[in-house]
Design a protein around this motif. Sequence first.
Motif, PDB file in Angstrom:
ATOM      1  N   GLY A 143       0.921  -1.235   0.038  1.00 13.99           N
ATOM      2  CA  GLY A 143       0.002   0.129   0.024  1.00 13.99           C
ATOM      3  C   GLY A 143       0.900   1.532   0.003  1.00 13.99           C
ATOM      4  O   GLY A 143       0.442   2.291  -0.751  1.00 13.99           O
ATOM      5  N   VAL A 144       2.053   1.249   0.729  1.00 13.17           N
ATOM      6  CA  VAL A 144       2.888   2.326   0.909  1.00 13.17           C
ATOM      7  C   VAL A 144       3.387   2.694  -0.680  1.00 13.17           C
ATOM      8  O   VAL A 144       3.347   3.843  -1.157  1.00 13.17           O
ATOM      9  CB  VAL A 144       4.043   2.160   1.769  1.00 13.17           C
ATOM     10  N   VAL A 145       3.741   1.617  -1.325  1.00 12.38           N
ATOM     11  CA  VAL A 145       4.285   1.919  -2.706  1.00 12.38           C
ATOM     12  C   VAL A 145       3.353   2.188  -3.616  1.00 12.38           C
ATOM     13  O   VAL A 145       3.552   3.182  -4.356  1.00 12.38           O
ATOM     14  CB  VAL A 145       5.072   0.540  -3.183  1.00 12.38           C
ATOM     15  N   LEU A 146       2.324   1.511  -3.464  1.00 11.90           N
ATOM     16  CA  LEU A 146       0.996   1.936  -4.479  1.00 11.90           C
ATOM     17  C   LEU A 146       0.486   3.507  -4.265  1.00 11.90           C
ATOM     18  O   LEU A 146       0.362   4.257  -4.973  1.00 11.90           O
ATOM     19  CB  LEU A 146      -0.060   1.018  -4.204  1.00 11.90           C
ATOM     20  N   ALA A 147       0.462   3.933  -2.885  1.00  9.26           N
ATOM     21  CA  ALA A 147       0.047   5.103  -2.649  1.00  9.26           C
ATOM     22  C   ALA A 147       0.905   6.235  -3.097  1.00  9.26           C
ATOM     23  O   ALA A 147       0.241   7.377  -3.616  1.00  9.26           O
ATOM     24  CB  ALA A 147      -0.166   5.299  -1.016  1.00  9.26           C
ATOM     25  N   LEU A 148       2.027   6.253  -2.914  1.00  8.39           N
ATOM     26  CA  LEU A 148       3.218   6.902  -3.347  1.00  8.39           C
ATOM     27  C   LEU A 148       3.080   7.223  -4.855  1.00  8.39           C
ATOM     28  O   LEU A 148       2.949   8.390  -5.094  1.00  8.39           O
ATOM     29  CB  LEU A 148       4.742   6.465  -2.820  1.00  8.39           C
ATOM     30  N   LEU A 149       2.931   6.212  -5.552  1.00 13.10           N
ATOM     31  CA  LEU A 149       2.782   6.453  -6.997  1.00 13.10           C
ATOM     32  C   LEU A 149       1.512   7.029  -7.384  1.00 13.10           C
ATOM     33  O   LEU A 149       1.394   7.879  -8.204  1.00 13.10           O
ATOM     34  CB  LEU A 149       2.841   4.911  -7.731  1.00 13.10           C
ATOM     35  N   GLY A 150       0.327   6.832  -6.824  1.00 15.17           N
ATOM     36  CA  GLY A 150      -0.807   7.501  -6.710  1.00 15.17           C
ATOM     37  C   GLY A 150      -0.769   8.995  -6.656  1.00 15.17           C
ATOM     38  O   GLY A 150      -1.358   9.825  -7.256  1.00 15.17           O
ATOM     39  N   GLU A 151      -0.303   9.207  -5.606  1.00 12.78           N
ATOM     40  CA  GLU A 151      -0.016  10.665  -4.890  1.00 12.78           C
ATOM     41  C   GLU A 151       0.725  11.503  -5.989  1.00 12.78           C
ATOM     42  O   GLU A 151       0.484  12.429  -6.307  1.00 12.78           O
ATOM     43  CB  GLU A 151       0.825  10.598  -3.877  1.00 12.78           C
ATOM     44  N   VAL A 152       1.864  10.778  -6.504  1.00 16.33           N
ATOM     45  CA  VAL A 152       2.783  11.467  -7.612  1.00 16.33           C
ATOM     46  C   VAL A 152       1.682  11.677  -8.811  1.00 16.33           C
ATOM     47  O   VAL A 152       1.942  12.961  -9.446  1.00 16.33           O
ATOM     48  CB  VAL A 152       3.958  10.594  -8.069  1.00 16.33           C
ATOM     49  N   VAL A 153       1.025  10.649  -9.239  1.00 20.16           N
ATOM     50  CA  VAL A 153       0.364  10.740 -10.607  1.00 20.16           C
ATOM     51  C   VAL A 153      -0.943  11.915 -10.264  1.00 20.16           C
ATOM     52  O   VAL A 153      -1.160  13.075 -11.061  1.00 20.16           O
ATOM     53  CB  VAL A 153      -0.219   9.454 -11.032  1.00 20.16           C
ATOM     54  N   PHE A 154      -1.711  11.765  -9.378  1.00 19.85           N
ATOM     55  CA  PHE A 154      -2.945  12.486  -9.140  1.00 19.85           C
ATOM     56  C   PHE A 154      -2.699  13.868  -8.603  1.00 19.85           C
ATOM     57  O   PHE A 154      -3.335  14.859  -8.894  1.00 19.85           O
ATOM     58  CB  PHE A 154      -3.956  11.702  -8.192  1.00 19.85           C
ATOM     59  N   SER A 155      -1.749  14.058  -7.598  1.00 15.85           N
ATOM     60  CA  SER A 155      -1.401  15.394  -7.139  1.00 15.85           C
ATOM     61  C   SER A 155      -0.352  16.112  -7.994  1.00 15.85           C
ATOM     62  O   SER A 155      -0.744  17.275  -8.206  1.00 15.85           O
ATOM     63  CB  SER A 155      -0.942  15.176  -5.608  1.00 15.85           C
ATOM     64  N   LEU A 156       0.882  15.666  -8.169  1.00 16.66           N
ATOM     65  CA  LEU A 156       1.900  16.250  -8.623  1.00 16.66           C
ATOM     66  C   LEU A 156       1.813  16.416 -10.120  1.00 16.66           C
ATOM     67  O   LEU A 156       1.991  17.392 -10.595  1.00 16.66           O
ATOM     68  CB  LEU A 156       3.241  15.598  -8.464  1.00 16.66           C
ATOM     69  N   LEU A 157       1.213  15.399 -10.745  1.00 15.14           N
ATOM     70  CA  LEU A 157       1.122  15.272 -12.402  1.00 15.14           C
ATOM     71  C   LEU A 157      -0.059  16.137 -12.805  1.00 15.14           C
ATOM     72  O   LEU A 157      -0.075  16.791 -13.675  1.00 15.14           O
ATOM     73  CB  LEU A 157       1.518  13.933 -12.978  1.00 15.14           C
ATOM     74  N   LEU A 158      -1.104  15.384 -12.233  1.00 18.69           N
ATOM     75  CA  LEU A 158      -2.722  15.995 -12.637  1.00 18.69           C
ATOM     76  C   LEU A 158      -3.214  16.971 -11.941  1.00 18.69           C
ATOM     77  O   LEU A 158      -4.051  17.557 -12.502  1.00 18.69           O
ATOM     78  CB  LEU A 158      -3.384  14.649 -12.668  1.00 18.69           C
TER      79      LEU A 158
ATOM     80  N   PHE B  19     -11.579   6.506  -4.722  1.00 18.08           N
ATOM     81  CA  PHE B  19     -10.373   6.218  -5.149  1.00 18.08           C
ATOM     82  C   PHE B  19      -9.507   5.546  -4.249  1.00 18.08           C
ATOM     83  O   PHE B  19      -8.712   4.591  -4.515  1.00 18.08           O
ATOM     84  CB  PHE B  19      -9.367   7.613  -5.334  1.00 18.08           C
ATOM     85  N   TYR B  20      -9.952   5.384  -2.737  1.00 11.82           N
ATOM     86  CA  TYR B  20      -9.315   4.405  -2.009  1.00 11.82           C
ATOM     87  C   TYR B  20      -9.778   3.027  -2.272  1.00 11.82           C
ATOM     88  O   TYR B  20      -8.971   1.894  -1.906  1.00 11.82           O
ATOM     89  CB  TYR B  20      -9.793   4.797  -0.600  1.00 11.82           C
ATOM     90  N   PHE B  21     -11.003   2.563  -3.078  1.00 10.69           N
ATOM     91  CA  PHE B  21     -11.249   1.434  -3.320  1.00 10.69           C
ATOM     92  C   PHE B  21     -10.548   0.980  -4.416  1.00 10.69           C
ATOM     93  O   PHE B  21     -10.078  -0.210  -4.495  1.00 10.69           O
ATOM     94  CB  PHE B  21     -12.734   1.424  -3.829  1.00 10.69           C
ATOM     95  N   GLY B  22      -9.856   1.815  -5.191  1.00 11.73           N
ATOM     96  CA  GLY B  22      -8.875   1.316  -6.384  1.00 11.73           C
ATOM     97  C   GLY B  22      -7.676   0.912  -5.587  1.00 11.73           C
ATOM     98  O   GLY B  22      -6.952   0.060  -6.069  1.00 11.73           O
ATOM     99  N   PHE B  23      -7.342   1.852  -4.464  1.00 13.40           N
ATOM    100  CA  PHE B  23      -6.116   1.663  -3.741  1.00 13.40           C
ATOM    101  C   PHE B  23      -6.088   0.082  -3.302  1.00 13.40           C
ATOM    102  O   PHE B  23      -5.392  -0.826  -3.337  1.00 13.40           O
ATOM    103  CB  PHE B  23      -5.877   2.420  -2.688  1.00 13.40           C
ATOM    104  N   ASP B  24      -7.315  -0.364  -2.606  1.00  9.02           N
ATOM    105  CA  ASP B  24      -7.748  -1.525  -2.089  1.00  9.02           C
ATOM    106  C   ASP B  24      -7.595  -2.615  -3.212  1.00  9.02           C
ATOM    107  O   ASP B  24      -6.953  -3.783  -2.916  1.00  9.02           O
ATOM    108  CB  ASP B  24      -9.304  -1.587  -1.245  1.00  9.02           C
TER     109      ASP B  24
END
Length: 251
Positions: free
Chosen positions: A66-81, A212-217
């Motif tokens: 989850g830590v790895v997946l969340a980090l990737l998601g944060e980079v994409v959704f917050s920093l990039l998009l 989006f957390y459901f996608g994380f799950d």
Amino acid sequence: MNSKLQFTSIYLPVLLVLWLGLFLDSKTVAEQAHFNQWMTNALVLGGFAWVYSRVTAKIKKLMLYGVVLALLGEVVFSLLLGMYEYRLENVPIYVPLGHSLVYAAVFYIQKEKIIQHNKARVVFILYWGMIVYSSLWLVFDKDVFGFLCMLGILFLLKKTPENAVFFLIMFFMVAYLELLGTYYQCWVWPAIWFDEVAFIPSSNPPSGISVFYFGFDVGCLWIYKKLNGKKWRRMKTLRRLSVAREIKQSA
């Protein structure tokens, strides 16, 4: 491991760590203390280590995935998009750790005996509570984005009703987290979707953003399934036997 230790003593400290951590990262504290975000990073890292040392081997792996997946998601959704923005325009270290803490807390909340023994009632109350909550945000704050996300959750629940308890508890856990984070101005959601789509206004925070957390799950479970195939198949077999036993007993 004692069930009481596993359940109640896991998720209550998580709720406290989330509240205190977000308070420490608030704009108010930042005006009084430099590097306050590092205090939150240290607190959440300590909470993560404490919870990690007390959960089962399966949840340990899911937390790390989850830590790895969340980090990737944060980079994409917050920093990039630019879907949302953190106070210092970064991705704080505590955020991916916090995602995994929320996941673990929800997992253990749903295991509480009172919830397991009253699943239908719990699902009914949380299901309609979610709809009312999101509808109120739509009516009083024009939260179209959050309401659309909530409709997405309804679709997911229809497709996977066996996960209703987990997803509905996750909805309100995320609502708690988002209300705190935006209240303390740790992050902010733009007034329209991605700050670009004018015909989809959004609240700060959007009411149904837990979709989006459901996608994380799903992502965490997918990684677990791929890396632990034999254990996954055994778990699915045991679950089918358990369901069959419950049906037989209720017949």
